[in-house]
Design a protein around this motif. Structure first.
Motif, PDB file in Angstrom:
ATOM      1  N   CYS A  54     -50.513  22.316 -13.899  1.00 59.33           N
ATOM      2  CA  CYS A  54     -49.580  22.701 -12.849  1.00 59.33           C
ATOM      3  C   CYS A  54     -48.195  22.141 -13.197  1.00 59.33           C
ATOM      4  O   CYS A  54     -48.052  20.952 -13.483  1.00 59.33           O
ATOM      5  N   CYS A  56     -45.751  21.343 -11.436  1.00 57.42           N
ATOM      6  CA  CYS A  56     -45.136  20.409 -10.487  1.00 57.42           C
ATOM      7  C   CYS A  56     -45.374  18.960 -10.897  1.00 57.42           C
ATOM      8  O   CYS A  56     -44.728  18.057 -10.386  1.00 57.42           O
ATOM      9  N   CYS A  58     -48.521  17.551 -10.809  1.00 60.14           N
ATOM     10  CA  CYS A  58     -49.696  17.012 -10.109  1.00 60.14           C
ATOM     11  C   CYS A  58     -50.917  16.926 -11.009  1.00 60.14           C
ATOM     12  O   CYS A  58     -51.952  16.419 -10.607  1.00 60.14           O
ATOM     13  N   CYS A  96     -51.028  20.963  -4.092  1.00 59.65           N
ATOM     14  CA  CYS A  96     -49.560  20.940  -4.103  1.00 59.65           C
ATOM     15  C   CYS A  96     -48.933  22.251  -3.631  1.00 59.65           C
ATOM     16  O   CYS A  96     -47.741  22.317  -3.424  1.00 59.65           O
ATOM     17  N   SER A  98     -48.147  24.868  -5.148  1.00 66.94           N
ATOM     18  CA  SER A  98     -47.120  25.396  -6.043  1.00 66.94           C
ATOM     19  C   SER A  98     -47.182  26.916  -6.099  1.00 66.94           C
ATOM     20  O   SER A  98     -48.262  27.499  -6.078  1.00 66.94           O
TER      21      SER A  98
END
Ligand SMILES: [Zn+2]
Length: 111
Positions: A54, A56, A58, A96, A98
């Motif tokens: 991911c 982001c 995470c 998250c 995303s």
């Protein structure tokens, strides 16, 4: 290493360009996944599964099915310059949350 790659690495190092996602054909997903890497299972033009961390941060491993008969499925495009795109967007409904596009090796976030 090709001169284009060297030039690209220099631009990334200088902070002029963002590092783009690279892709790697694998027999199976590795135990440890690298960032900015899309792992592809299958053969060129016959990929069936893609995996990436991911974006982001995470560390969630995202697996995307590339088989057109499956739902949901994603369409992979490998561009001449060695970048790749995935369509449609990736949207994580858990964790998250995303939501992003991977377009020509670059992450484009959706609000
Ligand atoms: Zn995430």
């Amino acid at each position: 290493m090709k001169i284009v790659e060297l030039w690209y690495k220099l631009l990334v190092w200088l902070g002029i360009r963002k590092p783009l996602y690279q892709y790697l054909y694998v027999q199976d997903f590795p135990d440890v996944w690298k960032e900015k890497t899309v792992y592809l299972l299958g053969k060129p033009n016959n990929e069936w599964l893609a995996g990436l961390l991911c974006p982001c941060g995470c560390k969630k491993k995202i697996e995307l099915i590339l088989l057109p008969e499956e739902r949901p499925c994603w369409h992979l495009t490998i561009h001449k310059k060695g970048t790749l795109s995935l369509k449609p967007s990736v949207w994580l409904t858990k964790g998250c949350k995303s939501h992003f596009f991977l377009t020509k090796g670059d992450i484009k976030w959706c609000d």
